[in-house]
Design a protein around this motif. Sequence first.
Motif, short mmCIF file in Angstrom:
data_model
loop_
_atom_site.label_atom_id
_atom_site.label_comp_id
_atom_site.label_asym_id
_atom_site.label_seq_id
_atom_site.Cartn_x
_atom_site.Cartn_y
_atom_site.Cartn_z
N THR A 157 44.78 49.89 9.30
CA THR A 157 43.50 50.40 9.77
C THR A 157 43.46 51.91 9.62
O THR A 157 44.35 52.62 10.06
N LYS A 158 42.42 52.39 8.96
CA LYS A 158 42.19 53.82 8.79
C LYS A 158 40.86 54.17 9.44
O LYS A 158 39.88 53.45 9.30
N LEU A 159 40.86 55.28 10.15
CA LEU A 159 39.65 55.74 10.83
C LEU A 159 39.14 57.02 10.19
O LEU A 159 39.93 57.94 9.92
N GLU B 52 47.12 56.77 14.12
CA GLU B 52 45.93 57.02 13.29
C GLU B 52 45.15 58.22 13.83
O GLU B 52 44.66 59.04 13.05
N TYR C 183 37.85 48.88 16.85
CA TYR C 183 38.15 49.74 15.71
C TYR C 183 39.20 49.14 14.78
O TYR C 183 39.75 49.85 13.94
N GLY C 184 39.48 47.84 14.92
CA GLY C 184 40.30 47.15 13.94
C GLY C 184 41.80 47.12 14.20
O GLY C 184 42.57 46.77 13.31
N PHE C 185 42.22 47.46 15.40
CA PHE C 185 43.64 47.43 15.76
C PHE C 185 43.91 46.19 16.60
O PHE C 185 43.01 45.68 17.27
N SER D 25 49.81 52.12 16.77
CA SER D 25 49.16 52.38 15.48
C SER D 25 47.88 53.19 15.67
O SER D 25 47.56 54.08 14.88
N MET E 133 46.98 43.45 11.12
CA MET E 133 45.76 44.20 10.87
C MET E 133 45.92 45.66 11.25
O MET E 133 45.39 46.53 10.60
N SER E 134 46.66 45.98 12.30
CA SER E 134 46.74 47.35 12.81
C SER E 134 47.45 48.29 11.85
O SER E 134 47.17 49.48 11.85
#
Length: 126
Positions: free
Chosen positions: A5-7, A80, A65-67, A76, A1-2
């Motif tokens: 992931t885009k922030l 990001e 935050y999806g990491f 990662s 998943m990491s």
Amino acid sequence: MSGGTKLSLQDAKDAATMANIALNEPGASQRLTAVQAECAGDIGKFFMLAIPLATEIVGPTLEKYGFEKSQGGAMSFVAELQQHNADPDLQRMANALKSKFMPSLGGAPMPFPMPGGGAPADEMPE
């Protein structure tokens, strides 16, 4: 998943703020400082003790935050944040995170690759 992931800039700022708060909480900061002192400039100990502890401390931020809540997820996450380096506020927050997460040993920079920039090949772990 990491890896994917885009922030957004705002999410990156919020995540960096949350991670800095976690690392600066008195209990967490004291634990991290004690482990870093125990490493006493030994890069191997640093990777075995300090990095996992810092990752544990910022784990809730990583997950929110999806990491992944892992060293890879933390790397990662840092990579990001660097995607938004043009923003001076985020750059300041990211630098504060890196200084807590990966301080220099004995005043010299640590000889390992950072996301977005690598160490010379002769300094890379085998």
